[in-house]
Design a protein around this motif. Structure first.
Motif, short mmCIF file in Angstrom:
data_model
loop_
_atom_site.label_atom_id
_atom_site.label_comp_id
_atom_site.label_asym_id
_atom_site.label_seq_id
_atom_site.Cartn_x
_atom_site.Cartn_y
_atom_site.Cartn_z
N LEU A 211 -17.13 12.60 136.97
CA LEU A 211 -16.62 12.75 135.54
C LEU A 211 -15.48 13.71 135.45
O LEU A 211 -14.89 13.78 134.50
N LEU A 212 -16.00 15.05 136.71
CA LEU A 212 -15.20 15.99 136.28
C LEU A 212 -13.65 15.09 136.99
O LEU A 212 -12.48 15.50 136.83
N VAL A 213 -13.58 14.30 137.65
CA VAL A 213 -12.32 13.78 138.54
C VAL A 213 -11.67 12.67 137.37
O VAL A 213 -10.18 12.99 136.78
N TRP A 214 -12.87 12.33 136.53
CA TRP A 214 -11.70 11.35 135.17
C TRP A 214 -11.37 12.50 133.91
O TRP A 214 -10.70 11.83 133.63
N ALA A 215 -11.96 13.77 133.87
CA ALA A 215 -11.70 14.14 133.13
C ALA A 215 -10.40 15.10 133.79
O ALA A 215 -8.91 15.07 132.66
N GLY A 216 -9.88 15.36 134.95
CA GLY A 216 -8.86 15.58 135.48
C GLY A 216 -7.44 14.94 135.26
O GLY A 216 -6.54 14.77 134.50
N PHE A 217 -8.00 13.39 135.61
CA PHE A 217 -7.17 12.22 135.36
C PHE A 217 -6.75 12.35 133.87
O PHE A 217 -5.76 12.01 133.21
N SER A 218 -7.95 12.16 133.04
CA SER A 218 -7.27 12.09 131.84
C SER A 218 -5.99 12.96 130.69
O SER A 218 -4.99 13.04 129.93
N VAL A 219 -6.58 14.78 131.67
CA VAL A 219 -5.61 15.62 131.06
C VAL A 219 -4.06 15.58 131.86
O VAL A 219 -3.37 15.58 131.18
N ALA A 220 -3.60 14.52 132.36
CA ALA A 220 -2.84 13.88 132.96
C ALA A 220 -2.02 13.00 132.22
O ALA A 220 -0.82 13.23 131.98
N LEU A 221 -2.99 12.01 131.44
CA LEU A 221 -2.84 11.03 130.75
C LEU A 221 -2.45 11.68 129.53
O LEU A 221 -1.37 10.98 128.79
N ALA A 222 -2.78 12.61 129.32
CA ALA A 222 -2.48 13.05 127.54
C ALA A 222 -1.35 13.70 127.82
O ALA A 222 -0.36 13.80 126.84
N LEU A 223 -1.58 14.44 129.53
CA LEU A 223 0.41 15.18 129.20
C LEU A 223 1.54 13.95 129.37
O LEU A 223 2.28 13.92 128.72
N PRO B 240 4.01 17.49 113.34
CA PRO B 240 5.15 17.96 113.35
C PRO B 240 4.89 18.98 114.33
O PRO B 240 5.82 18.38 115.22
N VAL B 241 4.66 19.56 114.57
CA VAL B 241 4.05 20.02 116.00
C VAL B 241 2.75 20.31 116.88
O VAL B 241 1.61 20.59 116.37
N TRP B 242 3.37 19.89 118.04
CA TRP B 242 1.86 19.97 119.09
C TRP B 242 1.90 21.33 120.16
O TRP B 242 2.31 21.06 120.98
N ASP B 243 1.25 21.93 119.38
CA ASP B 243 0.27 23.41 119.12
C ASP B 243 -0.75 23.22 119.93
O ASP B 243 -1.02 22.33 119.94
N ALA B 244 -1.04 24.00 121.24
CA ALA B 244 -2.36 24.58 122.51
C ALA B 244 -3.48 23.17 121.32
O ALA B 244 -4.10 22.59 122.08
N PRO B 245 -3.85 23.92 120.03
CA PRO B 245 -4.24 23.58 119.75
C PRO B 245 -4.81 21.36 119.48
O PRO B 245 -5.94 20.75 119.73
N HIS B 246 -3.58 21.31 118.82
CA HIS B 246 -3.42 19.49 119.16
C HIS B 246 -3.96 19.48 120.60
O HIS B 246 -4.05 18.37 120.62
N VAL B 247 -2.82 20.21 121.60
CA VAL B 247 -3.07 19.80 122.42
C VAL B 247 -3.91 19.17 123.34
O VAL B 247 -4.70 18.44 123.97
N ALA B 248 -5.19 20.34 122.82
CA ALA B 248 -6.55 19.77 123.46
C ALA B 248 -6.68 19.12 122.67
O ALA B 248 -7.90 18.34 123.75
N MET C 259 -12.85 9.21 125.81
CA MET C 259 -12.08 7.54 125.90
C MET C 259 -12.04 7.18 127.48
O MET C 259 -13.29 5.97 128.01
N MET C 260 -12.25 7.36 128.22
CA MET C 260 -11.49 7.71 129.84
C MET C 260 -13.62 7.60 130.54
O MET C 260 -14.08 6.96 130.70
N ILE C 261 -14.41 8.92 129.72
CA ILE C 261 -15.38 8.67 130.08
C ILE C 261 -16.09 7.53 129.65
O ILE C 261 -17.37 6.90 130.60
N GLY C 262 -15.97 7.02 128.22
CA GLY C 262 -16.43 5.47 127.17
C GLY C 262 -16.46 4.86 128.13
O GLY C 262 -17.20 4.02 128.72
#
Length: 264
Positions: free
Chosen positions: A116-128, A59-67, A76-79
């Motif tokens: 993979l670093l580029v896709w990791a950055g894009f993945s963080v954007a999708l998570a946000l 119910p609470v999206w704190d820093a560990p859950h966002v991570a 998922m993006m790497i796979g």
């Protein structure tokens, strides 16, 4: 005098000697490990959600859950994307292998890291983006857009993007690894890393709109993930040229129409 120990030198020589097989194994193993996390999470997501995906019910999206959410997207993006990058990675390693420079083929690993670093950055954007959609209550607990009209709009936007010159330019680069490498190759490991970054940017430019379709079909829906993975591979590797964009655009537009007109 070299500071490397005999054991370290022997290990490095072994890696260099078997570099081609190790690279192929690394690509397969990394992709497989990603899917070994994706599949149980997806199955649990559409089950009782008491296993690998239970943390998503917080119910609470704190820093560990966002991570954790960012990590889920990165895996998922790497796979999904690493298999489609295999041709350019293998080709770059082969070119370096034939350069005659000792250990040059090992520069494929910094290149892969940049990609993979580029896709990791894009993945963080999708998570946000997912968190913003969830906070706005337009995303269901199954991580799909609750409004058919919104889903249709995303499908139509992806269809239109397929027809843009920017999409064509990025796809042409992804489909022509020889031209890409010979155009941008430079000596040194740092240059290999930058080459991977550059290829990652072109790849994201080619596929970003398609990845948004996860919010239509379900972020953790295995059928959606598998379909997008297969389509990306097909689009980059199939010898259809211009027709692939036209056919996919028509298919996405038809799916948008069906989503709006289907019975509730």
């Amino acid at each position: 005098m070299s500071g490397a120990t005999p054991a370290a030198s022997t290990a490095l020589e072994t890696v260099v000697r078997h570099e081609r097989a190790l690279l192929a194994a690394a690509i397969v193993a990394t992709s497989a490990l990603c899917w070994l996390w994706i599949v149980p999470m997806a199955r649990d997501m559409y089950g009782d959600m008491t296993g690998p995906s239970a943390w998503m019910m917080t119910p609470v999206w704190d820093a560990p859950h966002v991570a954790l959410l960012c990590a889920m997207w990165i895996v998922m993006m790497i796979g999904m994307m690493l298999p489609s990058a295999a041709p350019v990675l293998l080709l770059y390693a082969a070119i370096m292998r034939r350069s005659g420079e000792p250990r040059a083929a090992l520069r494929v690993y910094p290149m892969a890291a940049g990609y993979l670093l580029v896709w990791a950055g894009f993945s963080v954007a999708l998570a946000l983006v997912q968190r913003l959609l969830g906070a706005a209550l337009v995303l269901s607990p199954m991580m799909t857009l609750v409004s058919p009209a919104a889903g249709a709009a995303v499908l139509l936007a992806a269809a239109l993007y397929q027809l843009t010159p920017f999409k064509q330019a990025c796809l042409d680069t992804c489909r022509s690894p020889v031209v890409f490498i010979t155009t941008y190759i430079r000596p040194g490991a740092a240059a290999a890393f930058r080459l991977g970054l550059r290829h990652g940017v072109f790849c994201v430019g080619c596929c970003w709109a398609l990845m948004l379709l996860l919010f239509v079909g379900g972020v953790m829906n295995l059928w959606t993930i598998a379909a997008l993975t297969g389509f990306v591979l097909f689009e980059k590797l199939a010898p259809l040229g211009e027709r692939s964009r036209m056919v996919s655009a028509a298919g996405l537009a038809a799916a948008a129409l069906w989503l709006v007109l289907r019975p509730l």
